[in-house]
Design a protein around this motif. Structure first.
Motif, PDB file in Angstrom:
ATOM      1  N   LYS A  47       0.737  -1.069   0.025  1.00 29.51           N
ATOM      2  CA  LYS A  47       0.025   0.122  -0.046  1.00 29.51           C
ATOM      3  C   LYS A  47       0.724   1.293  -0.023  1.00 29.51           C
ATOM      4  CE  LYS A  47      -4.056  -2.272   2.341  1.00 29.51           C
ATOM      5  NZ  LYS A  47      -4.707  -2.294   1.395  1.00 29.51           N
ATOM      6  N   SER A  48       0.560   2.276  -1.026  1.00 26.22           N
ATOM      7  CA  SER A  48       1.328   3.478  -0.899  1.00 26.22           C
ATOM      8  C   SER A  48       1.189   4.232   0.230  1.00 26.22           C
ATOM      9  CB  SER A  48       0.955   4.203  -2.105  1.00 26.22           C
ATOM     10  OG  SER A  48      -0.184   4.442  -2.143  1.00 26.22           O
ATOM     11  N   THR A  49      -0.031   4.094   0.925  1.00 25.42           N
ATOM     12  CA  THR A  49      -0.261   5.033   2.057  1.00 25.42           C
ATOM     13  C   THR A  49      -1.081   4.448   3.023  1.00 25.42           C
ATOM     14  OG1 THR A  49      -2.479   5.826   1.330  1.00 25.42           O
ATOM     15  CG2 THR A  49      -0.151   7.255   0.906  1.00 25.42           C
ATOM     16  N   ILE A  50      -0.796   4.481   4.308  1.00 27.91           N
ATOM     17  CA  ILE A  50      -1.519   3.707   5.350  1.00 27.91           C
ATOM     18  C   ILE A  50      -1.648   4.495   6.670  1.00 27.91           C
ATOM     19  CG2 ILE A  50       0.255   2.240   6.157  1.00 27.91           C
ATOM     20  CD1 ILE A  50      -1.504  -0.201   6.773  1.00 27.91           C
ATOM     21  N   TYR A  51      -2.630   4.562   7.209  1.00 33.57           N
ATOM     22  CA  TYR A  51      -2.745   5.409   8.678  1.00 33.57           C
ATOM     23  C   TYR A  51      -1.709   4.762   9.639  1.00 33.57           C
ATOM     24  CZ  TYR A  51      -4.535   7.615  12.633  1.00 33.57           C
ATOM     25  OH  TYR A  51      -4.792   8.309  13.843  1.00 33.57           O
ATOM     26  N   LEU A  52      -0.707   5.562  10.040  1.00 31.63           N
ATOM     27  CA  LEU A  52       0.104   5.145  11.069  1.00 31.63           C
ATOM     28  C   LEU A  52      -0.162   5.911  12.322  1.00 31.63           C
ATOM     29  CD1 LEU A  52       3.440   4.503   9.040  1.00 31.63           C
ATOM     30  CD2 LEU A  52       1.666   2.939   9.867  1.00 31.63           C
ATOM     31  N   PRO A  53      -0.872   5.822  13.404  1.00 29.68           N
ATOM     32  CA  PRO A  53      -1.236   6.310  14.439  1.00 29.68           C
ATOM     33  C   PRO A  53       0.146   6.727  15.284  1.00 29.68           C
ATOM     34  CG  PRO A  53      -1.707   4.132  15.135  1.00 29.68           C
ATOM     35  CD  PRO A  53      -1.537   4.101  13.455  1.00 29.68           C
ATOM     36  N   ASN A  54       0.166   8.054  15.656  1.00 33.23           N
ATOM     37  CA  ASN A  54       1.051   8.526  16.314  1.00 33.23           C
ATOM     38  C   ASN A  54       1.289   8.164  17.699  1.00 33.23           C
ATOM     39  OD1 ASN A  54       2.643   9.877  14.220  1.00 33.23           O
ATOM     40  ND2 ASN A  54       1.151  11.539  14.352  1.00 33.23           N
ATOM     41  N   PHE A  55      -0.120   7.681  18.110  1.00 36.12           N
ATOM     42  CA  PHE A  55      -0.227   7.501  19.756  1.00 36.12           C
ATOM     43  C   PHE A  55      -0.072   6.164  19.890  1.00 36.12           C
ATOM     44  CE2 PHE A  55      -4.286   7.855  17.240  1.00 36.12           C
ATOM     45  CZ  PHE A  55      -4.911   6.347  17.545  1.00 36.12           C
ATOM     46  N   SER A  56       0.290   5.267  19.021  1.00 36.46           N
ATOM     47  CA  SER A  56       0.641   3.772  19.363  1.00 36.46           C
ATOM     48  C   SER A  56       1.416   3.852  20.558  1.00 36.46           C
ATOM     49  CB  SER A  56       1.013   2.859  18.086  1.00 36.46           C
ATOM     50  OG  SER A  56       2.437   3.496  17.766  1.00 36.46           O
ATOM     51  N   THR A  57       1.179   2.676  21.372  1.00 36.16           N
ATOM     52  CA  THR A  57       1.932   2.384  22.307  1.00 36.16           C
ATOM     53  C   THR A  57       3.518   1.898  22.061  1.00 36.16           C
ATOM     54  OG1 THR A  57      -0.121   1.185  23.317  1.00 36.16           O
ATOM     55  CG2 THR A  57       1.946   0.572  24.499  1.00 36.16           C
ATOM     56  N   ALA A  58       3.512   1.433  21.061  1.00 36.11           N
ATOM     57  CA  ALA A  58       5.286   1.298  20.490  1.00 36.11           C
ATOM     58  C   ALA A  58       5.701   2.330  20.319  1.00 36.11           C
ATOM     59  CB  ALA A  58       4.818   0.150  19.204  1.00 36.11           C
ATOM     60  N   LYS A  59       4.882   3.467  19.780  1.00 37.63           N
ATOM     61  CA  LYS A  59       5.675   4.597  19.566  1.00 37.63           C
ATOM     62  C   LYS A  59       6.001   5.535  20.650  1.00 37.63           C
ATOM     63  CE  LYS A  59       5.443   8.798  16.593  1.00 37.63           C
ATOM     64  NZ  LYS A  59       6.611   8.511  15.696  1.00 37.63           N
ATOM     65  N   ILE A  60       5.191   5.301  21.572  1.00 37.40           N
ATOM     66  CA  ILE A  60       5.513   6.045  22.988  1.00 37.40           C
ATOM     67  C   ILE A  60       6.698   5.448  23.519  1.00 37.40           C
ATOM     68  CG2 ILE A  60       4.403   6.460  25.158  1.00 37.40           C
ATOM     69  CD1 ILE A  60       1.573   6.611  23.824  1.00 37.40           C
ATOM     70  N   LEU A  61       6.718   4.031  23.678  1.00 38.33           N
ATOM     71  CA  LEU A  61       7.714   3.159  24.389  1.00 38.33           C
ATOM     72  C   LEU A  61       8.926   3.131  23.585  1.00 38.33           C
ATOM     73  CD1 LEU A  61       5.434   0.538  26.130  1.00 38.33           C
ATOM     74  CD2 LEU A  61       6.442   2.790  27.078  1.00 38.33           C
ATOM     75  N   GLY A  62       8.918   3.677  22.426  1.00 42.58           N
ATOM     76  CA  GLY A  62      10.442   3.588  21.465  1.00 42.58           C
ATOM     77  C   GLY A  62      10.382   2.281  20.895  1.00 42.58           C
ATOM     78  N   ASN A  63       9.384   1.439  20.863  1.00 44.12           N
ATOM     79  CA  ASN A  63       9.542   0.142  19.921  1.00 44.12           C
ATOM     80  C   ASN A  63       8.937   0.345  18.930  1.00 44.12           C
ATOM     81  OD1 ASN A  63       9.956  -0.513  23.084  1.00 44.12           O
ATOM     82  ND2 ASN A  63      10.178  -2.644  22.039  1.00 44.12           N
ATOM     83  N   ALA A  64       9.803  -0.053  17.906  1.00 46.56           N
ATOM     84  CA  ALA A  64       9.411   0.192  16.318  1.00 46.56           C
ATOM     85  C   ALA A  64       8.545  -0.791  16.171  1.00 46.56           C
ATOM     86  CB  ALA A  64      10.607   0.649  15.435  1.00 46.56           C
ATOM     87  N   SER A  65       8.900  -2.091  16.643  1.00 44.51           N
ATOM     88  CA  SER A  65       7.999  -3.160  15.841  1.00 44.51           C
ATOM     89  C   SER A  65       7.900  -4.090  16.942  1.00 44.51           C
ATOM     90  CB  SER A  65       8.799  -3.791  14.839  1.00 44.51           C
ATOM     91  OG  SER A  65      10.125  -4.336  15.033  1.00 44.51           O
ATOM     92  N   GLY A  66       7.542  -5.533  16.765  1.00 50.19           N
ATOM     93  CA  GLY A  66       7.277  -6.365  17.813  1.00 50.19           C
ATOM     94  C   GLY A  66       8.548  -7.417  17.604  1.00 50.19           C
ATOM     95  N   GLY A  67       9.757  -7.121  16.774  1.00 49.03           N
ATOM     96  CA  GLY A  67      10.620  -8.215  16.648  1.00 49.03           C
ATOM     97  C   GLY A  67      11.240  -8.671  17.941  1.00 49.03           C
ATOM     98  N   GLY A  68      11.926  -9.566  17.971  1.00 46.83           N
ATOM     99  CA  GLY A  68      12.532 -10.251  19.144  1.00 46.83           C
ATOM    100  C   GLY A  68      13.388  -9.175  19.886  1.00 46.83           C
ATOM    101  N   PRO A  69      14.093  -8.457  19.191  1.00 49.08           N
ATOM    102  CA  PRO A  69      15.405  -7.492  20.177  1.00 49.08           C
ATOM    103  C   PRO A  69      14.365  -6.502  20.571  1.00 49.08           C
ATOM    104  CG  PRO A  69      16.513  -8.149  17.821  1.00 49.08           C
ATOM    105  CD  PRO A  69      14.909  -8.728  17.899  1.00 49.08           C
ATOM    106  N   ASN A  70      13.447  -5.892  20.089  1.00 49.25           N
ATOM    107  CA  ASN A  70      12.615  -4.827  20.541  1.00 49.25           C
ATOM    108  C   ASN A  70      11.796  -5.289  21.745  1.00 49.25           C
ATOM    109  OD1 ASN A  70      13.242  -2.486  19.059  1.00 49.25           O
ATOM    110  ND2 ASN A  70      12.118  -3.476  17.202  1.00 49.25           N
ATOM    111  N   LEU A  71      11.333  -6.588  21.640  1.00 51.60           N
ATOM    112  CA  LEU A  71      10.636  -7.112  22.665  1.00 51.60           C
ATOM    113  C   LEU A  71      11.580  -7.449  23.969  1.00 51.60           C
ATOM    114  CD1 LEU A  71       7.889  -9.568  21.016  1.00 51.60           C
ATOM    115  CD2 LEU A  71       7.700  -7.294  22.155  1.00 51.60           C
ATOM    116  N   ALA A  72      12.878  -8.088  23.678  1.00 49.02           N
ATOM    117  CA  ALA A  72      13.635  -8.094  24.735  1.00 49.02           C
ATOM    118  C   ALA A  72      14.130  -6.943  25.473  1.00 49.02           C
ATOM    119  CB  ALA A  72      14.887  -8.794  24.266  1.00 49.02           C
ATOM    120  N   THR A  73      14.275  -5.700  24.630  1.00 54.07           N
ATOM    121  CA  THR A  73      14.654  -4.590  25.315  1.00 54.07           C
ATOM    122  C   THR A  73      13.456  -4.155  26.262  1.00 54.07           C
ATOM    123  OG1 THR A  73      15.864  -3.898  23.317  1.00 54.07           O
ATOM    124  CG2 THR A  73      15.133  -2.035  24.916  1.00 54.07           C
TER     125      THR A  73
END
Length: 215
Positions: free
Chosen positions: A40-66
């Motif tokens: 998709k060329s555009t998709i709504y990405l909420p700025n208030f996502s929990t991941a963004k607030i906590l600095g976790n870009a994705s659900g990858g293993g390294p991010n979850l470990a952190t």
């Protein structure tokens, strides 16, 4: 995960509740990620996502470990008892989760089995590995039936490997957005039962724990 629970709610009633409008909704809140879809060329990405607030870009293993490691260290600064509800981290049971299990080893001073339904890390934090069920490794995509994974979208088959050609095949994002989200009632969700049972067991385990301060 949400669709799996809704389609299997008769078997796992504790994972859903009826809201004020009489609709069945999840009995817990999901961690919110800002996801991208490569087709998709555009998709709504909420700025208030929990991941963004906590600095976790994705659900990858390294991010979850952190996330787990940071939560463990930060909670020691508070005298309040653990949260009233469990925090459950679901991780793929493959090489990508090595850092998660490394953090658990350090926290528990022991090596949890990858075949345990859930691991109680500390306080209200639980880790639920995707059940391997005899496989060497397992990701959540492995819980779908062979028939569902053999389907095609726009004449492209699914390929969840790291080196998959995203122009010629469909990956995890397409599975979620283009298939699961649009055809939840047509999917065989029986393979998710062990994972949903593990979630139920983790919630039950937390509810039986005596109230106590941070450990």
């Amino acid at each position: 995960m949400s669709n799996a629970i809704h389609q299997r709610k008769s078997d796992f009633p504790n994972l859903v509740r009826t809201n004020a409008e009489g609709k069945d909704v999840l009995s817990f809140q999901l961690f919110k990620y800002a996801r991208k879809h490569h087709r998709k060329s555009t998709i709504y990405l909420p700025n208030f996502s929990t991941a963004k607030i906590l600095g976790n870009a994705s659900g990858g293993g390294p991010n979850l470990a952190t996330l787990i490691s940071t939560y463990a260290s930060e909670r020691k600064k508070f005298r309040a008892e653990p949260g009233a509800h469990p925090v459950i981290v679901v991780v793929d049971n493959d090489d990508g989760s090595k850092q998660v299990f490394s953090v658990l080893n350090n926290l528990l001073k022991s090596k949890p089995s990858r075949d345990d339904p859930f691991v109680h890390a500390f306080g209200n934090l639980y880790v639920v590995p995707v059940p391997r069920l005899g496989r060497e490794q397992a990701s959540i995509e492995d819980l779908f039936s062979a028939e569902d994974k053999a389907r095609t979208i726009d004449n492209r088959s699914f390929d969840f490997s790291k080196d998959a050609d995203q122009l010629l095949t469909n990956g995890k994002a397409s599975l979620a957005f283009d298939y699961v989200a649009k055809h939840p009632t047509e999917i065989d969700w029986s393979g998710f039962s062990p994972l949903l049972q593990a979630l139920t067991d983790a919630i039950s385990h937390f509810s039986r724990r005596p109230s106590a301060g941070p450990t």
